[in-house]
Design a protein around this motif. Structure first.
Motif, PDB file in Angstrom:
ATOM      1  N   LYS A 137       0.838  -1.195   0.000  1.00  0.00           N
ATOM      2  CA  LYS A 137       0.000   0.000   0.000  1.00  0.00           C
ATOM      3  C   LYS A 137       0.878   1.251   0.000  1.00  0.00           C
ATOM      4  O   LYS A 137       2.057   1.199   0.369  1.00  0.00           O
ATOM      5  CB  LYS A 137      -0.922   0.009   1.214  1.00  0.00           C
ATOM      6  N   ALA A 138       0.284   2.366  -0.406  1.00  0.00           N
ATOM      7  CA  ALA A 138       1.035   3.618  -0.517  1.00  0.00           C
ATOM      8  C   ALA A 138       1.515   4.101   0.843  1.00  0.00           C
ATOM      9  O   ALA A 138       2.599   4.659   0.971  1.00  0.00           O
ATOM     10  CB  ALA A 138       0.167   4.691  -1.171  1.00  0.00           C
ATOM     11  N   GLY A 139       0.718   3.849   1.884  1.00  0.00           N
ATOM     12  CA  GLY A 139       1.066   4.344   3.214  1.00  0.00           C
ATOM     13  C   GLY A 139       2.362   3.773   3.737  1.00  0.00           C
ATOM     14  O   GLY A 139       3.101   4.437   4.452  1.00  0.00           O
ATOM     15  N   ARG A 140       2.654   2.531   3.355  1.00  0.00           N
ATOM     16  CA  ARG A 140       3.888   1.924   3.839  1.00  0.00           C
ATOM     17  C   ARG A 140       5.106   2.623   3.249  1.00  0.00           C
ATOM     18  O   ARG A 140       6.150   2.736   3.884  1.00  0.00           O
ATOM     19  CB  ARG A 140       3.900   0.435   3.485  1.00  0.00           C
ATOM     20  N   THR A 141       4.974   3.100   2.022  1.00  0.00           N
ATOM     21  CA  THR A 141       6.057   3.874   1.410  1.00  0.00           C
ATOM     22  C   THR A 141       6.219   5.211   2.123  1.00  0.00           C
ATOM     23  O   THR A 141       7.340   5.700   2.305  1.00  0.00           O
ATOM     24  CB  THR A 141       5.770   4.098  -0.084  1.00  0.00           C
ATOM     25  N   ARG A 142       5.106   5.811   2.571  1.00  0.00           N
ATOM     26  CA  ARG A 142       5.183   7.071   3.325  1.00  0.00           C
ATOM     27  C   ARG A 142       5.891   6.861   4.663  1.00  0.00           C
ATOM     28  O   ARG A 142       6.616   7.744   5.132  1.00  0.00           O
ATOM     29  CB  ARG A 142       3.773   7.636   3.573  1.00  0.00           C
ATOM     30  N   TRP A 143       5.687   5.688   5.290  1.00  0.00           N
ATOM     31  CA  TRP A 143       6.376   5.398   6.557  1.00  0.00           C
ATOM     32  C   TRP A 143       7.887   5.373   6.379  1.00  0.00           C
ATOM     33  O   TRP A 143       8.645   5.631   7.308  1.00  0.00           O
ATOM     34  CB  TRP A 143       5.916   4.049   7.119  1.00  0.00           C
ATOM     35  N   LEU A 144       8.330   5.035   5.159  1.00  0.00           N
ATOM     36  CA  LEU A 144       9.763   4.991   4.869  1.00  0.00           C
ATOM     37  C   LEU A 144      10.329   6.366   4.527  1.00  0.00           C
ATOM     38  O   LEU A 144      11.520   6.505   4.269  1.00  0.00           O
ATOM     39  CB  LEU A 144      10.028   4.027   3.701  1.00  0.00           C
ATOM     40  N   GLY A 145       9.461   7.385   4.486  1.00  0.00           N
ATOM     41  CA  GLY A 145       9.926   8.749   4.241  1.00  0.00           C
ATOM     42  C   GLY A 145       9.912   9.161   2.788  1.00  0.00           C
ATOM     43  O   GLY A 145      10.562  10.134   2.418  1.00  0.00           O
ATOM     44  N   ARG A 146       9.173   8.420   1.938  1.00  0.00           N
ATOM     45  CA  ARG A 146       9.107   8.762   0.518  1.00  0.00           C
ATOM     46  C   ARG A 146       7.730   9.310   0.177  1.00  0.00           C
ATOM     47  O   ARG A 146       6.712   8.656   0.460  1.00  0.00           O
ATOM     48  CB  ARG A 146       9.418   7.528  -0.341  1.00  0.00           C
ATOM     49  N   ARG A 147       7.687  10.476  -0.421  1.00  0.00           N
ATOM     50  CA  ARG A 147       6.426  11.096  -0.805  1.00  0.00           C
ATOM     51  C   ARG A 147       6.059  10.693  -2.240  1.00  0.00           C
ATOM     52  O   ARG A 147       6.907  10.205  -2.991  1.00  0.00           O
ATOM     53  CB  ARG A 147       6.537  12.624  -0.691  1.00  0.00           C
ATOM     54  N   PRO A 148       4.807  10.908  -2.640  1.00  0.00           N
ATOM     55  CA  PRO A 148       4.390  10.470  -3.981  1.00  0.00           C
ATOM     56  C   PRO A 148       5.175  11.163  -5.083  1.00  0.00           C
ATOM     57  O   PRO A 148       5.453  12.360  -5.011  1.00  0.00           O
ATOM     58  CB  PRO A 148       2.909  10.880  -4.035  1.00  0.00           C
ATOM     59  N   ARG A 149       5.505  10.408  -6.096  1.00  0.00           N
ATOM     60  CA  ARG A 149       6.282  10.943  -7.224  1.00  0.00           C
ATOM     61  C   ARG A 149       5.359  11.217  -8.396  1.00  0.00           C
ATOM     62  O   ARG A 149       4.552  10.365  -8.770  1.00  0.00           O
ATOM     63  CB  ARG A 149       7.350   9.923  -7.638  1.00  0.00           C
ATOM     64  N   THR A 150       5.476  12.399  -8.952  1.00  0.00           N
ATOM     65  CA  THR A 150       4.628  12.791 -10.077  1.00  0.00           C
ATOM     66  C   THR A 150       5.272  12.376 -11.399  1.00  0.00           C
ATOM     67  O   THR A 150       6.464  12.584 -11.608  1.00  0.00           O
ATOM     68  CB  THR A 150       4.417  14.321 -10.079  1.00  0.00           C
ATOM     69  N   ASN A 151       4.475  11.795 -12.286  1.00  0.00           N
ATOM     70  CA  ASN A 151       4.954  11.429 -13.614  1.00  0.00           C
ATOM     71  C   ASN A 151       5.278  12.709 -14.388  1.00  0.00           C
ATOM     72  O   ASN A 151       4.416  13.581 -14.542  1.00  0.00           O
ATOM     73  CB  ASN A 151       3.846  10.626 -14.319  1.00  0.00           C
ATOM     74  N   PRO A 152       6.513  12.871 -14.906  1.00  0.00           N
ATOM     75  CA  PRO A 152       6.899  14.113 -15.598  1.00  0.00           C
ATOM     76  C   PRO A 152       5.991  14.468 -16.776  1.00  0.00           C
ATOM     77  O   PRO A 152       5.778  15.651 -17.065  1.00  0.00           O
ATOM     78  CB  PRO A 152       8.325  13.833 -16.069  1.00  0.00           C
ATOM     79  N   VAL A 153       5.445  13.464 -17.482  1.00  0.00           N
ATOM     80  CA  VAL A 153       4.598  13.747 -18.649  1.00  0.00           C
ATOM     81  C   VAL A 153       3.329  14.489 -18.221  1.00  0.00           C
ATOM     82  O   VAL A 153       2.757  15.248 -19.004  1.00  0.00           O
ATOM     83  CB  VAL A 153       4.251  12.420 -19.368  1.00  0.00           C
ATOM     84  N   ARG A 154       2.920  14.311 -16.974  1.00  0.00           N
ATOM     85  CA  ARG A 154       1.706  14.957 -16.477  1.00  0.00           C
ATOM     86  C   ARG A 154       1.959  16.366 -15.941  1.00  0.00           C
ATOM     87  O   ARG A 154       1.034  17.036 -15.490  1.00  0.00           O
ATOM     88  CB  ARG A 154       1.063  14.096 -15.398  1.00  0.00           C
ATOM     89  N   MET A 155       3.220  16.807 -15.944  1.00  0.00           N
ATOM     90  CA  MET A 155       3.546  18.150 -15.453  1.00  0.00           C
ATOM     91  C   MET A 155       3.311  19.200 -16.542  1.00  0.00           C
ATOM     92  O   MET A 155       3.053  18.873 -17.707  1.00  0.00           O
ATOM     93  CB  MET A 155       5.012  18.201 -15.003  1.00  0.00           C
ATOM     94  N   ASN A 156       3.429  20.456 -16.141  1.00  0.00           N
ATOM     95  CA  ASN A 156       3.367  21.572 -17.081  1.00  0.00           C
ATOM     96  C   ASN A 156       4.764  21.851 -17.632  1.00  0.00           C
ATOM     97  O   ASN A 156       5.767  21.463 -17.021  1.00  0.00           O
ATOM     98  CB  ASN A 156       2.819  22.817 -16.380  1.00  0.00           C
ATOM     99  N   PRO A 157       4.853  22.538 -18.769  1.00  0.00           N
ATOM    100  CA  PRO A 157       6.185  22.814 -19.353  1.00  0.00           C
ATOM    101  C   PRO A 157       7.112  23.566 -18.407  1.00  0.00           C
ATOM    102  O   PRO A 157       8.333  23.402 -18.475  1.00  0.00           O
ATOM    103  CB  PRO A 157       5.870  23.654 -20.586  1.00  0.00           C
ATOM    104  N   VAL A 158       6.556  24.372 -17.509  1.00  0.00           N
ATOM    105  CA  VAL A 158       7.389  25.146 -16.589  1.00  0.00           C
ATOM    106  C   VAL A 158       8.066  24.250 -15.544  1.00  0.00           C
ATOM    107  O   VAL A 158       9.100  24.606 -14.987  1.00  0.00           O
ATOM    108  CB  VAL A 158       6.534  26.239 -15.889  1.00  0.00           C
ATOM    109  N   ASP A 159       7.487  23.055 -15.322  1.00  0.00           N
ATOM    110  CA  ASP A 159       7.987  22.183 -14.266  1.00  0.00           C
ATOM    111  C   ASP A 159       8.967  21.132 -14.755  1.00  0.00           C
ATOM    112  O   ASP A 159       9.768  20.619 -13.981  1.00  0.00           O
ATOM    113  CB  ASP A 159       6.816  21.469 -13.583  1.00  0.00           C
ATOM    114  N   HIS A 160       8.872  20.743 -16.041  1.00  0.00           N
ATOM    115  CA  HIS A 160       9.701  19.639 -16.525  1.00  0.00           C
ATOM    116  C   HIS A 160       9.786  19.690 -18.053  1.00  0.00           C
ATOM    117  O   HIS A 160       8.811  20.068 -18.709  1.00  0.00           O
ATOM    118  CB  HIS A 160       9.088  18.296 -16.084  1.00  0.00           C
TER     119      HIS A 160
END
Length: 275
Positions: free
Chosen positions: A208-231
């Motif tokens: 589950k996603a929460g277990r990854t949060r317990w390890l100190g990792r936040r959700p990663r955004t897919n670069p293709v879904r970003m705006n041109p200013v971000d990636h």
């Protein structure tokens, strides 16, 4: 080493695969070898986010590990094999005959009560023993390898990792590293005999996603879904592919060599790692 697949009694446990922890002998660390570990959340000294996708996570204390193995000629008894939240490998607590205690990276097959030693002469190439490359028989599987004498182990330290001593010629030994790269290392550099413990680590599934949060990792955004200013791969109408995969700085991600052609250590690399 073993892993266990949990029964799907909750949605988060449906795909969960956990470590059996067969090798672990205690759940209480040695207090004298603990140090505080502050979390940065990916922020620098000005409070600005310089590393993305870091934050949260369970509170940890750092275990002080002896990477140098410089206590030569003094036998030590393995007191316990322990879990370390700061690394993928297990660690072993050593009790030296002179009373000192130290943590080391545990090798596969290291047992409580076993006696291990480090040093230059008259030491058997057995699991857990540390010695210079000049004293290790050719073909031996090694781990926790130095690249410079007295630097401390920097290579083959993670769970299940190992290198192999291939040859010796004069001042240098030829070592095949975990990446597949073959490299020259000074024969005065220390290494530990054996494979790093917890080789089943790669089989674990969070579930589950929460277990990854317990390890100190936040959700990663897919670069293709970003705006041109971000990636560089952001923007476009609809599900645009984003062009060639590249990093935030525009460096191509697949097959592009980023190693400097003038790097000083290039002369020590016999064969590059496989793609």
């Amino acid at each position: 080493m073993s892993v266990r697949k949990l029964k799907p009694i909750t949605p988060g446990q449906r795909f969960r695969v956990v470590n059996g922890y067969d090798a672990i002998t205690t759940d209480k660390p040695e207090k004298s070898l603990l140090a505080p570990k502050k979390r940065s959340g990916g922020r620098n000294s000005q409070g600005r986010m310089t590393m993305r996708y870091i934050g949260g996570g369970h509170k940890k204390k750092y275990r002080i590990i002896d990477f140098k193995r410089d206590k030569a000629g003094i036998p030590a008894e393995v007191k316990s094999i322990e879990y370390d939240p700061n690394r993928t490998a297990f660690i072993a607590l050593l009790n030296y005959q002179d009373g000192e205690k130290r943590y080391i990276i545990a090798q596969n097959g290291l047992q409580v009560g076993q006696t291990i030693v480090s040093g230059k002469e008259g030491i058997a190439p057995e699991i857990g023993n540390a010695m210079p490359l000049s004293e290790i028989p050719l073909g031996t599987i090694i781990s926790c390898l130095e690249l410079r004498p007295s630097q401390g182990a920097v290579m083959a330290r993670s769970a299940g990792a190992f290198a192999q001593l291939m040859a010796r010629d004069g001042r240098f030994a030829t070592v095949k590293l975990p990446s597949g790269e073959t490299r020259l290392v000074l024969v005065t550099c220390m290494a530990t005999v054996g494979v790093v413990s917890n080789s089943d680590h790669q089989l674990l599934v969070g579930g589950k996603a929460g277990r990854t949060r317990w390890l100190g990792r936040r959700p990663r955004t897919n670069p293709v879904r970003m705006n041109p200013v971000d990636h560089p791969m952001g923007g476009g109408e609809g599900r645009a592919s984003g062009g060639h995969p590249r990093s935030r700085n525009g460096i191509p991600a697949k097959g592009y060599r980023t190693r400097s052609k003038t790097k000083a250590s290039n002369k020590y690399i016999v064969e590059r790692r496989k793609k």
